[in-house]
Every structure is written in structure tokens, then in C-alpha cells.
Motif scaffolding. Sequence first.
Motif, PDB file in Angstrom:
ATOM      1  N   ARG A 201      52.284  53.897  40.158  1.00  0.00           N
ATOM      2  CA  ARG A 201      51.100  53.994  39.308  1.00  0.00           C
ATOM      3  C   ARG A 201      50.029  54.789  40.050  1.00  0.00           C
ATOM      4  N   ALA A 202      49.491  55.826  39.390  1.00  0.00           N
ATOM      5  CA  ALA A 202      48.472  56.679  40.016  1.00  0.00           C
ATOM      6  C   ALA A 202      47.323  56.885  39.041  1.00  0.00           C
ATOM      7  N   TYR A 203      46.105  56.932  39.566  1.00  0.00           N
ATOM      8  CA  TYR A 203      44.916  57.054  38.734  1.00  0.00           C
ATOM      9  C   TYR A 203      44.532  58.514  38.527  1.00  0.00           C
ATOM     10  N   ASN A 204      44.343  58.890  37.279  1.00  0.00           N
ATOM     11  CA  ASN A 204      43.916  60.235  36.910  1.00  0.00           C
ATOM     12  C   ASN A 204      42.416  60.201  36.628  1.00  0.00           C
ATOM     13  N   GLU A 205      41.612  60.746  37.537  1.00  0.00           N
ATOM     14  CA  GLU A 205      40.159  60.691  37.395  1.00  0.00           C
ATOM     15  C   GLU A 205      39.677  61.475  36.180  1.00  0.00           C
ATOM     16  N   ASP A 206      40.310  62.610  35.907  1.00  0.00           N
ATOM     17  CA  ASP A 206      39.878  63.433  34.771  1.00  0.00           C
ATOM     18  C   ASP A 206      40.085  62.701  33.447  1.00  0.00           C
ATOM     19  N   ALA A 207      41.230  62.030  33.312  1.00  0.00           N
ATOM     20  CA  ALA A 207      41.530  61.314  32.066  1.00  0.00           C
ATOM     21  C   ALA A 207      40.943  59.917  32.043  1.00  0.00           C
ATOM     22  N   GLY A 208      40.566  59.409  33.225  1.00  0.00           N
ATOM     23  CA  GLY A 208      39.997  58.070  33.303  1.00  0.00           C
ATOM     24  C   GLY A 208      41.011  56.971  33.056  1.00  0.00           C
ATOM     25  N   LYS A 209      42.273  57.222  33.379  1.00  0.00           N
ATOM     26  CA  LYS A 209      43.301  56.202  33.168  1.00  0.00           C
ATOM     27  C   LYS A 209      44.434  56.376  34.167  1.00  0.00           C
ATOM     28  N   TYR A 210      45.312  55.368  34.238  1.00  0.00           N
ATOM     29  CA  TYR A 210      46.445  55.401  35.153  1.00  0.00           C
ATOM     30  C   TYR A 210      47.663  56.064  34.507  1.00  0.00           C
ATOM     31  N   ARG A 211      48.441  56.729  35.344  1.00  0.00           N
ATOM     32  CA  ARG A 211      49.728  57.259  34.918  1.00  0.00           C
ATOM     33  C   ARG A 211      50.805  56.431  35.608  1.00  0.00           C
ATOM     34  N   THR A 212      51.730  55.913  34.838  1.00  0.00           N
ATOM     35  CA  THR A 212      52.784  55.038  35.372  1.00  0.00           C
ATOM     36  C   THR A 212      54.155  55.694  35.209  1.00  0.00           C
ATOM     37  N   LYS A 213      55.009  55.506  36.217  1.00  0.00           N
ATOM     38  CA  LYS A 213      56.351  56.098  36.181  1.00  0.00           C
ATOM     39  C   LYS A 213      57.358  55.126  36.772  1.00  0.00           C
ATOM     40  N   SER A 214      58.463  54.893  36.065  1.00  0.00           N
ATOM     41  CA  SER A 214      59.532  54.047  36.582  1.00  0.00           C
ATOM     42  C   SER A 214      60.364  54.843  37.586  1.00  0.00           C
ATOM     43  N   LEU A 215      60.633  54.243  38.729  1.00  0.00           N
ATOM     44  CA  LEU A 215      61.371  54.927  39.796  1.00  0.00           C
ATOM     45  C   LEU A 215      62.837  54.498  39.882  1.00  0.00           C
TER      46      LEU A 215
ATOM     47  N   LYS B 201      57.428  56.660  49.110  1.00  0.00           N
ATOM     48  CA  LYS B 201      57.328  58.109  49.188  1.00  0.00           C
ATOM     49  C   LYS B 201      57.196  58.721  47.800  1.00  0.00           C
ATOM     50  N   GLN B 202      57.991  58.216  46.841  1.00  0.00           N
ATOM     51  CA  GLN B 202      57.931  58.753  45.489  1.00  0.00           C
ATOM     52  C   GLN B 202      56.605  58.401  44.795  1.00  0.00           C
ATOM     53  N   ALA B 203      56.079  57.208  45.083  1.00  0.00           N
ATOM     54  CA  ALA B 203      54.792  56.812  44.499  1.00  0.00           C
ATOM     55  C   ALA B 203      53.674  57.708  45.024  1.00  0.00           C
ATOM     56  N   GLU B 204      53.701  58.019  46.309  1.00  0.00           N
ATOM     57  CA  GLU B 204      52.681  58.883  46.902  1.00  0.00           C
ATOM     58  C   GLU B 204      52.789  60.309  46.372  1.00  0.00           C
ATOM     59  N   THR B 205      54.023  60.763  46.130  1.00  0.00           N
ATOM     60  CA  THR B 205      54.219  62.092  45.550  1.00  0.00           C
ATOM     61  C   THR B 205      53.640  62.155  44.147  1.00  0.00           C
ATOM     62  N   LEU B 206      53.871  61.096  43.355  1.00  0.00           N
ATOM     63  CA  LEU B 206      53.301  61.036  42.009  1.00  0.00           C
ATOM     64  C   LEU B 206      51.781  61.083  42.062  1.00  0.00           C
ATOM     65  N   ALA B 207      51.194  60.319  42.983  1.00  0.00           N
ATOM     66  CA  ALA B 207      49.733  60.279  43.103  1.00  0.00           C
ATOM     67  C   ALA B 207      49.171  61.660  43.431  1.00  0.00           C
ATOM     68  N   GLU B 208      49.854  62.389  44.315  1.00  0.00           N
ATOM     69  CA  GLU B 208      49.405  63.734  44.653  1.00  0.00           C
ATOM     70  C   GLU B 208      49.462  64.660  43.444  1.00  0.00           C
ATOM     71  N   LEU B 209      50.528  64.553  42.671  1.00  0.00           N
ATOM     72  CA  LEU B 209      50.655  65.381  41.475  1.00  0.00           C
ATOM     73  C   LEU B 209      49.561  65.078  40.459  1.00  0.00           C
ATOM     74  N   VAL B 210      49.278  63.799  40.258  1.00  0.00           N
ATOM     75  CA  VAL B 210      48.251  63.395  39.294  1.00  0.00           C
ATOM     76  C   VAL B 210      46.868  63.834  39.754  1.00  0.00           C
ATOM     77  N   GLU B 211      46.579  63.627  41.032  1.00  0.00           N
ATOM     78  CA  GLU B 211      45.246  63.935  41.560  1.00  0.00           C
ATOM     79  C   GLU B 211      44.960  65.422  41.621  1.00  0.00           C
ATOM     80  N   THR B 212      45.985  66.245  41.743  1.00  0.00           N
ATOM     81  CA  THR B 212      45.783  67.691  41.870  1.00  0.00           C
ATOM     82  C   THR B 212      46.133  68.448  40.602  1.00  0.00           C
ATOM     83  N   GLY B 213      46.287  67.728  39.507  1.00  0.00           N
ATOM     84  CA  GLY B 213      46.570  68.381  38.245  1.00  0.00           C
ATOM     85  C   GLY B 213      47.947  68.993  38.160  1.00  0.00           C
ATOM     86  N   GLY B 214      48.891  68.427  38.891  1.00  0.00           N
ATOM     87  CA  GLY B 214      50.268  68.908  38.827  1.00  0.00           C
ATOM     88  C   GLY B 214      50.671  69.800  39.969  1.00  0.00           C
ATOM     89  N   GLU B 215      49.730  70.083  40.879  1.00  0.00           N
ATOM     90  CA  GLU B 215      50.047  70.930  42.021  1.00  0.00           C
ATOM     91  C   GLU B 215      49.998  70.104  43.294  1.00  0.00           C
TER      92      GLU B 215
END
Length: 387
Positions: free
Chosen positions: A48-62, A79-93
Amino acid sequence: MALDLSRVGERARLKVQREPHWQRLRAGCFLGFRPSKRGGGKGTWIARAYNEDAGKYRTKSLGDFGTLAGNEMFAKAKKQAETLAELVETGGELRAAIETVSDACREYAKTRPEAAERFRRYVYGDALASVKIAKLRRRHVKEWRERLEGQPVLVSRRKEGEIIHRKRALSTVNRDMAVLRAALAKVLSPGAPGSEAAWQEALKAIPNANGRRTLYLAREQRRKLVEKTNAEAAPFVRALCLLPLRPGALAALTAGDFDRRTAELTIGKDKTGKPRRIQLPVDSANLLTMQAANKLPSAPLFMRSNGRAWDKNSWKLPIAAAAFNAGLPGETTAYTLRHSTITDLVCAGLPLLTIAQISGTSAEMIERHYGHLASDAAVKALGELAL
């Protein structure tokens, strides 16, 4: 006690439920585990990672990582959770690898100018900056904090050239520590309390450090201060006396922020991070009209003789010198002018919410620091109604 999903035995004892059991990895990044009814520590991992722009969490089953040993599942899921968080926080990059404290601070400061300035002054040039995030320990941060607290603050330079310093205020130490704590929390989870891994313990705020600013300059004193200020800094100081803005926000204004036709000022760079627009009275509008004359929209509204905007290191010396020459208290600073202007507005009976909106703070803060003045003004007004 915080949940530790890395322990196989602890996962096996978790209650079977629909909502995952969450472990916070760092700010905005969580790893969850939903136990299987079959037991034995088996189950599904969720990120689960927080998207500041959307103001909500993004959740993904691993998945369940069923092919891995029990003690390897957590490492893979983390490791996969941290990768998801990086993707969400940087807009996919994916952002650049963060290896050192300096890397963490630079990443945090990308959209936070005030934090960037504090890091430039107190972190990047310090030994702490090169410490690897993975090897950061409480002693590293504790030693940095001791160096910060021992660093004096420049107050003024007298005519004969003697440099005057004062001890760093506890409230200032708290503000400097807060941005570092926030930057590290973005990439590092808190260590076990009481251990050397507990880096966060060395950054705990000093309690009761935010004392109320009590030095007030009356209008006549402020006029005298402006008169004694050198020609270069006088317009900037006069504006501080007319508008209840933070000195940094005033210094960051450009000529394009002021609309001469409507006498409206847009304040963008401020502590709140949100732009706001205020209507100016005649005196303030006239001053800003003169300052904006013949300037490009991107030019500093209050420009120094070298063409640059004012900053903390350039405005404090002329203000200190003017205060000395005007016979004002030695504690007079740029913030004293903001405090004095807000005090006048409160005593004049202006609604606290309006004052908060103009000055760029919350109504709660105005109530906390100036509410007693509003009460005094009300009592005075009632007294004037007495027959």
C-alpha cells in the motif's frame, strides 16, 4: 507494540481476517499480510502506497510467495512494496537510487524550497551527509544534532567589524531537525526503540521550545526603524512593517505577483505551500507599485543593488544595524515586524480568521498566540460603551 511481519512466528499467530495486518515501512509505504485459513504462517502479501496528488492510497496484491522459505518471504514482499511506493510517489517513474543521507535530503527537497535551504546550511556540508542510509545509527544523528545545537547564529556586525553571535534558539533547532526527520522517514523505517538502529530518537523535538514572540514595536518605533535603515533595504523593511507576511515569503515575491490595476498580491512561496491572493490597502499598494516599476514579471519585487532577491543572510544585518541606530531592543528582527503588524491587526478588531488568511497561518495559531489580545480589545470596546 508495532507489528513485525519479518518474524515467521508472529505471522503465524495473526488473526484470520479480511483486512490485512499492516506494517509501516516508512511514511506513505506499508506492507500488509492477510493470513490463510490453513495457518502455518501462510497467506497473501499486500503493498500500500500513498499518492499525494490523488490524496489516496494505491493498493496492490503481491501474492503468497509460496515457493520461498518463510524467512525469505518478507524480504521479497518488502522490496516489491518499496518499489510500488517509488512508482506512486514519482508518477510512474523510478527515482535515482537513494544511498546516503544526502541523497534522501535532496529527494525530499525537490519540491520543498525551505527544506532545501536548511539542508544546504546544516546537512550537505556535514559528515552526516555521506553516511549510508542502510548504516545510519542513532549515534550519527545524535552527533549531528550536537553540532547543530552548538552552531551559533550571526546577529549583527558592528561598525568596528566585530561579529556578534547568539546561541541558537531551541525552536530553531526543532525546525531544523523536523525537515531532516521528515526526509529520513520517507526512506527509512524507525529503528527498534532503545537500540542503535533507532535513528529517530536523536531527532525528537525539544519540548516547550516554541516560545511566544513577545517583542512588540509600536508604529512610531517601526517608523524610526525604517528611517534608520539604509536606502537599499528600506523598501523591504517598510513592506515588512505594512504587511503581516513572513520575511521569506516577502523576499520571494516577483514583480508579476503584484497586479497594479486591482492592487492584489499573489503570495506563492510560503510556509503553507499554497498560493493565496490578498487585497492591499493604499499605502502598501503604492509601495509595491513603485517597486514593480520598470521590472520584468520574473524580477524580484524587492531587489537588492546586485539584482538579487533578499534572503535571511542579507536582510538581518541592515535590520540589526538600523535597530541599533534607532535605539531599539537588540532582539529586533525581521520576524519582530511581522509579529508587531499582526498584533496591531488583532487589537484593531479584525476577525482572527481574516488575519490568519492574510498572514498565511492557521486561525488556531493566531488564536493561540494572539487570542488574549482579541479578548483585551473586546473588553476595551465594551468599556467604551459604558454610560
